[in-house]
Motif scaffolding. Structure first.
Motif, PDB file in Angstrom:
ATOM      1  N   GLY A 107      -1.941   7.037  -4.570  1.00  0.00           N
ATOM      2  CA  GLY A 107      -1.550   8.370  -4.146  1.00  0.00           C
ATOM      3  C   GLY A 107      -1.499   8.488  -2.648  1.00  0.00           C
ATOM      4  O   GLY A 107      -1.908   7.575  -1.923  1.00  0.00           O
ATOM      5  N   LEU A 108      -0.997   9.629  -2.186  1.00  0.00           N
ATOM      6  CA  LEU A 108      -0.805   9.825  -0.748  1.00  0.00           C
ATOM      7  C   LEU A 108      -2.133   9.853   0.012  1.00  0.00           C
ATOM      8  O   LEU A 108      -2.186   9.515   1.187  1.00  0.00           O
ATOM      9  CB  LEU A 108      -0.028  11.118  -0.505  1.00  0.00           C
ATOM     10  CG  LEU A 108       1.390  11.128  -1.094  1.00  0.00           C
ATOM     11  CD1 LEU A 108       2.018  12.519  -0.975  1.00  0.00           C
ATOM     12  CD2 LEU A 108       2.272  10.102  -0.395  1.00  0.00           C
ATOM     13  N   ASP A 109      -3.211  10.252  -0.692  1.00  0.00           N
ATOM     14  CA  ASP A 109      -4.528  10.269  -0.043  1.00  0.00           C
ATOM     15  C   ASP A 109      -4.872   8.897   0.544  1.00  0.00           C
ATOM     16  O   ASP A 109      -5.529   8.804   1.571  1.00  0.00           O
ATOM     17  CB  ASP A 109      -5.620  10.650  -1.055  1.00  0.00           C
ATOM     18  CG  ASP A 109      -5.622  12.147  -1.310  1.00  0.00           C
ATOM     19  OD1 ASP A 109      -5.062  12.894  -0.480  1.00  0.00           O
ATOM     20  OD2 ASP A 109      -6.177  12.567  -2.345  1.00  0.00           O
ATOM     21  N   SER A 110      -4.430   7.819  -0.134  1.00  0.00           N
ATOM     22  CA  SER A 110      -4.798   6.472   0.307  1.00  0.00           C
ATOM     23  C   SER A 110      -4.236   6.180   1.700  1.00  0.00           C
ATOM     24  O   SER A 110      -4.829   5.442   2.482  1.00  0.00           O
ATOM     25  CB  SER A 110      -4.318   5.431  -0.701  1.00  0.00           C
ATOM     26  OG  SER A 110      -2.908   5.459  -0.747  1.00  0.00           O
ATOM     27  N   LEU A 111      -3.114   6.794   2.031  1.00  0.00           N
ATOM     28  CA  LEU A 111      -2.539   6.603   3.370  1.00  0.00           C
ATOM     29  C   LEU A 111      -3.466   7.195   4.427  1.00  0.00           C
ATOM     30  O   LEU A 111      -3.754   6.595   5.449  1.00  0.00           O
ATOM     31  CB  LEU A 111      -1.166   7.282   3.471  1.00  0.00           C
ATOM     32  CG  LEU A 111      -0.057   6.690   2.597  1.00  0.00           C
ATOM     33  CD1 LEU A 111       1.225   7.470   2.832  1.00  0.00           C
ATOM     34  CD2 LEU A 111       0.152   5.216   2.920  1.00  0.00           C
ATOM     35  N   LEU A 146       0.882  13.334  -7.205  1.00  0.00           N
ATOM     36  CA  LEU A 146       1.142  12.682  -5.922  1.00  0.00           C
ATOM     37  C   LEU A 146      -0.105  12.010  -5.349  1.00  0.00           C
ATOM     38  O   LEU A 146      -0.025  11.219  -4.433  1.00  0.00           O
ATOM     39  CB  LEU A 146       1.677  13.700  -4.909  1.00  0.00           C
ATOM     40  CG  LEU A 146       3.064  14.266  -5.207  1.00  0.00           C
ATOM     41  CD1 LEU A 146       3.409  15.363  -4.221  1.00  0.00           C
ATOM     42  CD2 LEU A 146       4.107  13.148  -5.147  1.00  0.00           C
ATOM     43  N   GLY A 147      -1.271  12.369  -5.898  1.00  0.00           N
ATOM     44  CA  GLY A 147      -2.511  11.839  -5.351  1.00  0.00           C
ATOM     45  C   GLY A 147      -2.785  12.423  -3.979  1.00  0.00           C
ATOM     46  O   GLY A 147      -3.266  11.748  -3.074  1.00  0.00           O
ATOM     47  N   LEU A 148      -2.460  13.691  -3.829  1.00  0.00           N
ATOM     48  CA  LEU A 148      -2.646  14.371  -2.546  1.00  0.00           C
ATOM     49  C   LEU A 148      -3.752  15.403  -2.710  1.00  0.00           C
ATOM     50  O   LEU A 148      -3.671  16.240  -3.600  1.00  0.00           O
ATOM     51  CB  LEU A 148      -1.323  15.043  -2.157  1.00  0.00           C
ATOM     52  CG  LEU A 148      -1.288  15.731  -0.798  1.00  0.00           C
ATOM     53  CD1 LEU A 148      -1.422  14.725   0.330  1.00  0.00           C
ATOM     54  CD2 LEU A 148       0.022  16.510  -0.649  1.00  0.00           C
ATOM     55  N   VAL A 174     -14.785  12.544  -9.470  1.00  0.00           N
ATOM     56  CA  VAL A 174     -15.891  11.711  -8.958  1.00  0.00           C
ATOM     57  C   VAL A 174     -15.502  10.237  -8.891  1.00  0.00           C
ATOM     58  O   VAL A 174     -16.304   9.404  -8.511  1.00  0.00           O
ATOM     59  CB  VAL A 174     -17.171  11.875  -9.816  1.00  0.00           C
ATOM     60  CG1 VAL A 174     -17.663  13.311  -9.754  1.00  0.00           C
ATOM     61  CG2 VAL A 174     -16.938  11.439 -11.259  1.00  0.00           C
ATOM     62  N   SER A 175     -14.294   9.895  -9.299  1.00  0.00           N
ATOM     63  CA  SER A 175     -13.916   8.487  -9.300  1.00  0.00           C
ATOM     64  C   SER A 175     -12.927   8.204  -8.165  1.00  0.00           C
ATOM     65  O   SER A 175     -11.779   8.626  -8.223  1.00  0.00           O
ATOM     66  CB  SER A 175     -13.292   8.164 -10.674  1.00  0.00           C
ATOM     67  OG  SER A 175     -12.300   7.206 -10.517  1.00  0.00           O
ATOM     68  N   PRO A 176     -13.359   7.511  -7.141  1.00  0.00           N
ATOM     69  CA  PRO A 176     -12.469   7.242  -6.013  1.00  0.00           C
ATOM     70  C   PRO A 176     -11.264   6.402  -6.427  1.00  0.00           C
ATOM     71  O   PRO A 176     -10.182   6.547  -5.869  1.00  0.00           O
ATOM     72  CB  PRO A 176     -13.339   6.486  -5.020  1.00  0.00           C
ATOM     73  CG  PRO A 176     -14.592   6.144  -5.711  1.00  0.00           C
ATOM     74  CD  PRO A 176     -14.693   6.914  -6.977  1.00  0.00           C
ATOM     75  N   ALA A 177     -11.422   5.600  -7.456  1.00  0.00           N
ATOM     76  CA  ALA A 177     -10.325   4.746  -7.878  1.00  0.00           C
ATOM     77  C   ALA A 177      -9.106   5.565  -8.260  1.00  0.00           C
ATOM     78  O   ALA A 177      -7.972   5.184  -7.991  1.00  0.00           O
ATOM     79  CB  ALA A 177     -10.764   3.908  -9.079  1.00  0.00           C
ATOM     80  N   SER A 224       0.840  -1.203   0.000  1.00  0.00           N
ATOM     81  CA  SER A 224       0.000   0.000   0.000  1.00  0.00           C
ATOM     82  C   SER A 224       0.864   1.238   0.000  1.00  0.00           C
ATOM     83  O   SER A 224       0.581   2.218  -0.690  1.00  0.00           O
ATOM     84  CB  SER A 224      -0.898   0.030   1.245  1.00  0.00           C
ATOM     85  OG  SER A 224      -1.614  -1.134   1.323  1.00  0.00           O
ATOM     86  N   MET A 225       1.919   1.139   0.783  1.00  0.00           N
ATOM     87  CA  MET A 225       2.814   2.290   0.864  1.00  0.00           C
ATOM     88  C   MET A 225       3.428   2.566  -0.508  1.00  0.00           C
ATOM     89  O   MET A 225       3.470   3.704  -0.966  1.00  0.00           O
ATOM     90  CB  MET A 225       3.911   2.000   1.906  1.00  0.00           C
ATOM     91  CG  MET A 225       4.861   3.139   2.132  1.00  0.00           C
ATOM     92  SD  MET A 225       4.048   4.637   2.667  1.00  0.00           S
ATOM     93  CE  MET A 225       4.106   4.408   4.441  1.00  0.00           C
TER      94      MET A 225
END
Lengths: 533, 161
Positions: free
Chosen positions: B150-154, B86-88, B142-145, A17-18
């Motif tokens: 990205g860093l948001d997933s953390l 970065l997906g932030l 609108v797409s969570p995927a 995940s990281m």
């Protein structure tokens, strides 16, 4: 055991995940790397930089004169003539009617123009306007109001140095409380007032043209040179940074042998043809025989009854002016003479006519003049048209390159140039476009903010309004006045000094005679006389 | 997390790729403007037509306003580009990007009767690349995927655990 297995599993997941979460980092790294590569490549292959290197002009910016902060002792100025130009010169020194100043400041603040603020910060030359002289009461009163309000202290300068109105300029010249005079009258007074001022020991800043008639040239030159006063003619172009770089480029011979210089005037509005006696509503402007000292205004000119038309639109009459020559070609000549040091031509031929604005006055509105410089091997031409606003740049033609110089500067290589043959062959430069371009301002908008009227646009396009030096926008007229004041305080020759004025006066008189008397004129250097051919 | 199950691996992969590509494009636009201090939006705004022409006139009429707009645009592009790559704050970045591109579109919409003042590299009628890129950013928002790589997933993980 089971506990350990579970931990491994979640750790694996966490690591994955990281890694997933950091997926953007390599993308970012790639972008950073590629950006670095691109900017590096572009810098090394920047054709503009390469051309500047090839032309040996890396140090060109150093040719721009620095604006030094040399205030020195107070200089008390007397100003003659408060029509159109007088107030503009006062403004260039930081004197402005209070209400007009406040309105302009607010207006500039709302549209982000910093010209006035910059002048308040940098433009205090430590002068006071202590003398006002004008033959028209209303203009003199306007002058008094302007002189009493400076933009630096809000009026302290005038409170400490009271302003006085003089009915006659001779009274002003006789007053020891005046150190120097600024002359902004119609042209037929310029020479006599300058001569009288020089004889009275007052330094002179005189608007162009320096003379009206041939017989004034030598007396003016002698009076100024014998008196030792500092004389500056009202041509602001030498202060323009773009122009100073043009001079350096020519000095280094980058244009090759110069064979022709083309100067022009194009404008197409009544004010630009000096029809100025009516308001926007078509009514006569103020002034009559009671409020205007008509006899003094006429001076040595032929005696005629009072005429509001002559009073405001004087530049249309040969009695008071030389029309296009004195009003606009004088700036062109100064520009060219400052660049090339051409001096006095061997012969002049002028032709043209008054074809459009035929209501009154006798000056032409279409005019062509050729000034031959046999020794120099070149011709200066002046082509003017007051009924078309199509702009033609001031152009200098050389065997290797041609240059246009006004508000901006361009240098374009010649197709047949030997000097640039290598660069042309390599494709680094192209005869269909400039190889060098120097623009006035930092950003495009700075140049357009100030542009308001057709007249202002004309002057801006010729490089006669403002310039940037060390990031500060300067009114070139302010710099020209400062150049004069610096020479009064610290010695030295101003840019448009009496030698330049002498040459210009001869050139203007040769052209004026050629047009009015329909003959070729030549200069007899030995006898210092203009010869009709 | 539930929505993720409705999306195939390929769809997921291309959405993330799209996010990187648009992020790259906008970030480089921002960096370019930052590294070229002589750059100004003056030329772009000066030729503006249609509903935002008046706004463009107002901006270009003053060098102070123009300067602020130039700075906002440059740093906005950099922030949006970084966010997307970065997906932030991905959703905020995607929405902001869509709005910014929508504005570019509105300053120069390829409508019947409007002629572009500068030559374009393609031919457009109503739809142009700005509009398409803006729509793609709306899709990403609108797409969570698209937020997953990205860093948001953390942060999302932290909240759920």
């Amino acid at each position: 055991m089971t506990q350990d297995k579970k931990t491994d599993h979640t750790e694996g997941l966490g690591r994955r995940s990281m890694l997933k979460a950091l997926a953007g980092i390599p993308v970012l790294g790639a972008l950073g790397f590629e950006t670095f590569r691109k900017f590096n490549y572009d810098a090394q292959n920047d054709s503009r930089k390469q051309i500047i290197r090839e032309l040996g002009l890396e140090d060109l910016a150093a040719s721009v004169r620095k604006v030094t902060n040399t205030q020195g002792d107070l200089i008390r100025l007397g100003m003659v003539g408060w029509g159109l130009r007088g107030p503009q010169l006062a403004q260039a020194l930081g004197f402005n009617e209070r209400a007009a100043f406040e309105q302009k400041l607010a207006q500039q603040a709302s549209n982000g123009n910093n010209a006035l603020k910059s002048q308040m910060e940098h433009g205090n030359f430590n002068v006071a306007i202590t003398g006002i002289c004008d033959v028209f009461d209303q203009h003199a009163e306007k002058g008094l109001a302007i002189a009493q309000h400076d933009i630096f202290t809000g009026g302290d300068i005038a409170r400490k140095n009271p302003v006085k109105r003089y009915r006659h300029y001779q009274d002003m010249l006789a007053d020891p409380a005046i150190d120097a005079v600024i002359i902004a009258t119609p042209d037929h007074h310029h020479a006599q007032m300058s001569i009288d001022a020089a004889k009275a020991g007052k330094h002179v800043y005189c608007e162009k043209a320096p003379i009206h008639r041939e017989d004034e040239i030598q007396p003016l030159y002698d009076a100024v040179t014998n008196s030792g006063v500092v004389y500056q003619m009202g041509h602001q172009i030498p202060q323009n940074a773009v122009f100073q770089q043009a001079r350096e480029i020519i000095k280094r011979g980058l244009l090759g042998k110069i064979s022709q210089i083309e100067t022009t005037t194009n404008r197409n509005f009544r004010h630009g043809a000096w029809i100025r006696h009516l308001t926007d509503d078509g009514l006569p402007k103020p002034g009559d025989a009671q409020s205007i000292d008509w006899g003094q205004w006429l001076g040595k000119a032929p005696k005629v009854p009072f005429s509001i038309r002559r009073f405001y639109s004087w530049a249309r009459y040969f009695d008071y002016d030389t029309g296009l020559f004195g009003q606009l070609f004088s700036h062109e000549f100064d520009a060219v003479n400052q660049l090339l040091k051409l001096g006095i031509p061997s012969q002049v031929t002028a032709s043209g006519g008054q074809y459009f604005y035929t209501e009154f006055g006798d000056i032409p509105d279409v005019l062509h003049t050729a000034f031959e410089y046999a020794d120099y091997g070149t011709t200066l031409t002046y082509s003017a048209n007051l009924t078309s606003a199509k702009r033609r740049p001031r152009t200098i033609y050389g065997r290797d390159a041609s240059m246009t110089v006004g508000e901006n500067l361009t240098v374009t290589p010649d197709r047949q140039s030997e000097r640039y043959a290598g660069l042309l062959e390599k494709g680094l430069v192209d005869p269909s476009r400039p190889m060098l371009q120097i623009s006035k301002g930092a950003k495009l908008t700075d140049a357009t903010d100030a542009v308001t009227s057709a007249s202002v646009q004309y002057y801006a396009s010729r490089g006669l309004t403002s310039t940037y030096i060390d990031g500060i926008e300067w009114n070139v007229v302010s710099l020209h006045l400062k150049n004069w004041l610096d020479c009064i305080r610290h010695g030295g020759k101003p840019s448009s000094n009496i030698d330049m004025a002498y040459q210009e006066a001869i050139v203007l008189a040769m052209a004026d005679i050629s047009y009015r008397e329909q003959c070729r004129t030549a200069w007899d250097a030995q006898n210092r006389k203009i010869v009709r051919l | 997390m539930n929505t993720q199950t409705n999306i195939s691996k390929w769809q997921y992969g291309w959405l993330v790729t799209l996010r990187f590509l648009i992020g790259w494009h906008l970030l480089y636009e921002g960096i370019f403007k930052f590294l070229k201090p002589e750059w100004s939006s003056y030329g772009f705004l000066d030729g503006s037509q249609w509903v935002l022409a008046g706004v463009a006139d107002w901006i270009t009429s003053s060098s102070a306003v123009l300067n602020v707009v130039d700075q906002l645009n440059t740093w906005g592009l950099i922030a949006i580009g970084l966010g997307l790559i970065l997906g932030l704050f991905t959703r905020a970045a995607a929405i902001a990007g869509a709005i910014l591109l929508g504005l570019y579109y509105l300053f120069y919409p390829p409508l019947v009767g409007l002629t572009p003042s500068a030559p374009m590299e393609g031919n457009y009628l109503i739809v142009n690349k700005n509009l398409i890129e803006a729509a793609m950013l709306a899709l990403i928002a609108v797409s969570p995927a698209a937020r997953m790589y990205g860093l948001d997933s953390l942060f999302a993980r932290k909240v759920t655990s």
